[in-house]
Design an enzyme around this catalytic site. Structure first.
Site, PDB file in Angstrom:
ATOM      1  N   ASP A   1     -11.577   6.877   9.413  1.00 19.61           N
ATOM      2  CA  ASP A   1     -10.457   6.969  10.857  1.00 19.61           C
ATOM      3  C   ASP A   1      -9.337   6.626   9.672  1.00 19.61           C
ATOM      4  O   ASP A   1      -8.411   5.978  10.242  1.00 19.61           O
ATOM      5  CB  ASP A   1     -11.038   5.999  10.914  1.00 19.61           C
ATOM      6  N   THR A   2      -8.467   7.596   8.846  1.00 22.30           N
ATOM      7  CA  THR A   2      -7.533   7.415   8.008  1.00 22.30           C
ATOM      8  C   THR A   2      -6.705   8.662   8.425  1.00 22.30           C
ATOM      9  O   THR A   2      -6.678   9.456   8.318  1.00 22.30           O
ATOM     10  CB  THR A   2      -7.744   6.945   6.890  1.00 22.30           C
TER      11      THR A   2
ATOM     12  N   CYS B   1     -14.602  13.590   5.390  1.00 26.87           N
ATOM     13  CA  CYS B   1     -15.869  13.449   5.653  1.00 26.87           C
ATOM     14  C   CYS B   1     -15.684  13.019   7.501  1.00 26.87           C
ATOM     15  O   CYS B   1     -14.668  13.127   7.453  1.00 26.87           O
ATOM     16  CB  CYS B   1     -15.311  11.585   4.929  1.00 26.87           C
TER      17      CYS B   1
ATOM     18  N   CYS C   1      -6.200  14.560   0.486  1.00 27.94           N
ATOM     19  CA  CYS C   1      -7.617  14.682   0.723  1.00 27.94           C
ATOM     20  C   CYS C   1      -8.210  16.190  -0.002  1.00 27.94           C
ATOM     21  O   CYS C   1      -8.482  16.768   0.674  1.00 27.94           O
ATOM     22  CB  CYS C   1      -8.411  13.657   1.268  1.00 27.94           C
TER      23      CYS C   1
ATOM     24  N   PHE D   1       0.923  -1.605  -0.414  1.00 27.56           N
ATOM     25  CA  PHE D   1       0.021   0.318  -0.167  1.00 27.56           C
ATOM     26  C   PHE D   1       1.214   1.603   0.214  1.00 27.56           C
ATOM     27  O   PHE D   1       1.921   1.346   0.416  1.00 27.56           O
ATOM     28  CB  PHE D   1      -0.915   0.251   1.609  1.00 27.56           C
TER      29      PHE D   1
ATOM     30  N   HIS E   1      -9.693  -6.557   7.384  1.00 28.12           N
ATOM     31  CA  HIS E   1      -8.395  -6.213   7.974  1.00 28.12           C
ATOM     32  C   HIS E   1      -8.661  -5.714   9.574  1.00 28.12           C
ATOM     33  O   HIS E   1      -7.746  -5.875  10.635  1.00 28.12           O
ATOM     34  CB  HIS E   1      -7.514  -4.851   7.575  1.00 28.12           C
TER      35      HIS E   1
ATOM     36  N   GLU F   1      -7.785   3.517  -4.934  1.00 29.66           N
ATOM     37  CA  GLU F   1      -8.497   2.965  -4.331  1.00 29.66           C
ATOM     38  C   GLU F   1      -9.253   4.964  -4.651  1.00 29.66           C
ATOM     39  O   GLU F   1      -8.673   5.995  -3.624  1.00 29.66           O
ATOM     40  CB  GLU F   1      -9.119   3.278  -2.998  1.00 29.66           C
TER      41      GLU F   1
END
Length: 208
Positions: free
Chosen positions: A38-39, A34, A30, A24, A202, A101
């Site tokens: 949670d990132t 949102c 971004c 990854f 995950h 993504e």
């Protein structure tokens, strides 16, 4: 230079490629805010494209994966803010299968091998450059809560062919609300069977 939050090796936890080993590359920044995100994508290091490629190859060598390289997932944040077709070509030159993504606002590179679009907002956000210029999504993944209208979120997306359609219960960090959203999501899919259930496996098994 690319603003990269993290590079790590794990399993893809969501959507069609669930369970598949992947490297990854998490890009910082971004174009949406949102409330359920949670990132951590705010912090970053500025890395050159050559450095990123070398880091991916070295990790494959350290893991003994040079004969069968894993998929590379470009995620974020929002990777379309930084990733172009040239960068994807560099990954292909190293024989990586390249997935992305995205929230679908900006066009994605057309040479991606797999594109997951997760539209956010209701109604869908207006694309500043005209949605649909880049690669068409291979799958749509919508985060589902009690206010979610999946059909409304599909409006405005340029869908060619038959992309897979996934609903994913929203993770609020509250176990009771999570159970409610999962139950509502299951019932929605039972009434609208063109959708499939996506779980964040995950998180369920406790890996990154």
């Amino acid at each position: 230079m690319k603003r990269v939050n993290d590079i790590f090796y794990s399993l893809q936890g969501e959507g069609r490629n669930t369970g598949r080993a992947a490297l990854f590359v998490r890009f910082a920044g971004c174009n949406l805010k949102c409330p359920f995100c949670d990132t951590d994508f705010a912090s970053y290091h500025e890395l050159s494209e050559d450095y990123i490629m070398a880091e991916l190859v070295v990790r494959c060598m350290d893991l003994g994966l040079m004969e069968e390289k894993p998929m590379v997932v470009l995620t974020g944040g929002e990777p379309t803010l930084q990733v172009d077709e040239y960068f994807v070509d560099l990954l292909h030159e190293e024989d990586f299968y390249v997935a992305m993504e995205s929230n679908g606002i900006l066009p994605a590179p057309r040479n991606l091998d797999w594109l997951t679009v997760s539209p956010k907002g209701d109604p869908p956000p207006t694309p500043p450059q005209g949605r649909g210029v880049g690669k068409r999504p291979d799958e749509i993944k919508i985060v589902f809560d009690e206010h979610c209208d999946p059909e409304a979120l599909l409006q405005g997306l340029c869908l060619e062919g038959r992309p897979l359609l996934y609903l994913q219960p929203c993770d609020t960090g509250d176990a009771e609300r999570n159970r409610l959203f999962t139950a509502l999501c299951v019932e929605y899919i039972k009434r609208h069977p063109k959708w499939r259930l996506s779980l964040q496996t995950h998180k369920l098994i406790g890996i990154a």
